[in-house]
Design an enzyme around this catalytic site. Structure first.
Site, short mmCIF file in Angstrom:
data_model
loop_
_atom_site.label_atom_id
_atom_site.label_comp_id
_atom_site.label_asym_id
_atom_site.label_seq_id
_atom_site.Cartn_x
_atom_site.Cartn_y
_atom_site.Cartn_z
N TYR A 1 -9.44 4.84 56.25
CA TYR A 1 -9.11 6.12 56.90
C TYR A 1 -8.52 5.98 58.31
O TYR A 1 -8.12 6.98 58.90
CB TYR A 1 -10.36 7.01 56.95
CG TYR A 1 -10.91 7.33 55.58
CD1 TYR A 1 -10.16 8.06 54.65
CD2 TYR A 1 -12.17 6.87 55.18
CE1 TYR A 1 -10.66 8.32 53.38
CE2 TYR A 1 -12.67 7.14 53.91
CZ TYR A 1 -11.91 7.86 53.02
OH TYR A 1 -12.40 8.13 51.76
N HIS B 1 -5.09 14.59 51.43
CA HIS B 1 -6.02 13.45 51.46
C HIS B 1 -5.37 12.37 52.30
O HIS B 1 -4.17 12.08 52.14
CB HIS B 1 -6.30 12.91 50.06
CG HIS B 1 -7.05 13.88 49.20
ND1 HIS B 1 -8.38 14.16 49.40
CD2 HIS B 1 -6.63 14.66 48.18
CE1 HIS B 1 -8.75 15.07 48.51
NE2 HIS B 1 -7.72 15.40 47.76
C1 DQA Z 1 -10.46 11.81 51.20
C2 DQA Z 1 -10.56 11.13 49.84
C3 DQA Z 1 -11.84 11.51 49.13
O1 DQA Z 1 -11.92 10.87 47.87
C4 DQA Z 1 -13.03 11.07 49.96
O2 DQA Z 1 -14.24 11.51 49.34
C5 DQA Z 1 -12.96 11.51 51.37
C6 DQA Z 1 -11.67 11.52 52.06
C7 DQA Z 1 -9.21 11.38 51.97
O3 DQA Z 1 -8.84 12.07 52.91
O4 DQA Z 1 -8.59 10.36 51.65
O5 DQA Z 1 -13.97 11.77 52.00
O6 DQA Z 1 -10.37 13.22 50.99
#
Ligand code: DQA
Length: 141
Positions: free
Chosen positions: A23, A98
Site C-alpha cells: 500500500y 483500490h
Molecule cells: C484495498 C484492497 C482490499 O482487498 C483490502 O482489503 C484493503 C485495501 C486496496 O486499496 O488495495 O484493505 O481496498
C-alpha cells in the site's frame, strides 16, 4: 464548486505503516493535502471508518450533499452486500478505488459486492487512483 466525498473503509487509517510493500509508505492525510492542492476547484470531503454501519450512514448522507463519491471500501468490498445496497440506494454516482490491484491478489479479493453498483472501478494504480477519480468527476461536471 464540485463537491466530492472520499470514503475510506477499514484499516485505511493505517496507510503509511500498514503492509507498505502493498500500500506504500504515504499516509492518507498527507496524500489528501496534496490532492486538495491539485484540485483547488473541488471541495473534497474526507471520511474514514473501520465500522461498516458508519460507512453506510456516510454514503446515505451523501445523497443531498455530494455530487460524487469515491469509495475504497477496503475489506468490506469483498464481504458487504449492505454497502452495495447503500450505493444502489443513493442517486449519487460512486467510483470504487483500490490502491492495490485486487485482481492480482488472493481469489477472495476478486469479488466485489460494490463494483456493479458503481459507475466504474480503479484498481492497482496506487493512491493516484483517487486523483484519477476526482479528474473523472471534474471532467464530467
Ligand atoms: C484495498 C484492497 C482490499 O482487498 C483490502 O482489503 C484493503 C485495501 C486496496 O486499496 O488495495 O484493505 O481496498
Amino acid at each position: 464548486m464540485l463537491r466530492l466525498a472520499i470514503i475510506n473503509g477499514p484499516n485505511l487509517n493505517l496507510l503509511g505503516t500498514r503492509e507498505v510493500d502493498i500500500y506504500g509508505a504515504e499516509c492518507f492525510e498527507s496524500f489528501l493535502e496534496k490532492l486538495k492542492a491539485r484540485f483547488p476547484q473541488v471541495i473534497l470531503d474526507y471520511f474514514q471508518s473501520n465500522v461498516e454501519g458508519e460507512l453506510i450512514n456516510k454514503l446515505q448522507s451523501c445523497r443531498k450533499e455530494m455530487e460524487g463519491v469515491i469509495i475504497n471500501a477496503a475489506g468490506y468490498s469483498h464481504t458487504s452486500i449492505a454497502l452495495g445496497d447503500a450505493i444502489a440506494a443513493i442517486s449519487v454516482p460512486v467510483i470504487e478505488v483500490h490502491i492495490s490491484n485486487v485482481l492480482a491478489r488472493e481469489d477472495y479479493r476478486k469479488t466485489s459486492f460494490i463494483a456493479s453498483k458503481c459507475i466504474g472501478s480503479i484498481s492497482g494504480l496506487g493512491l493516484e487512483g483517487y486523483a484519477l477519480a476526482v479528474q473523472y468527476f471534474l471532467q464530467k461536471h
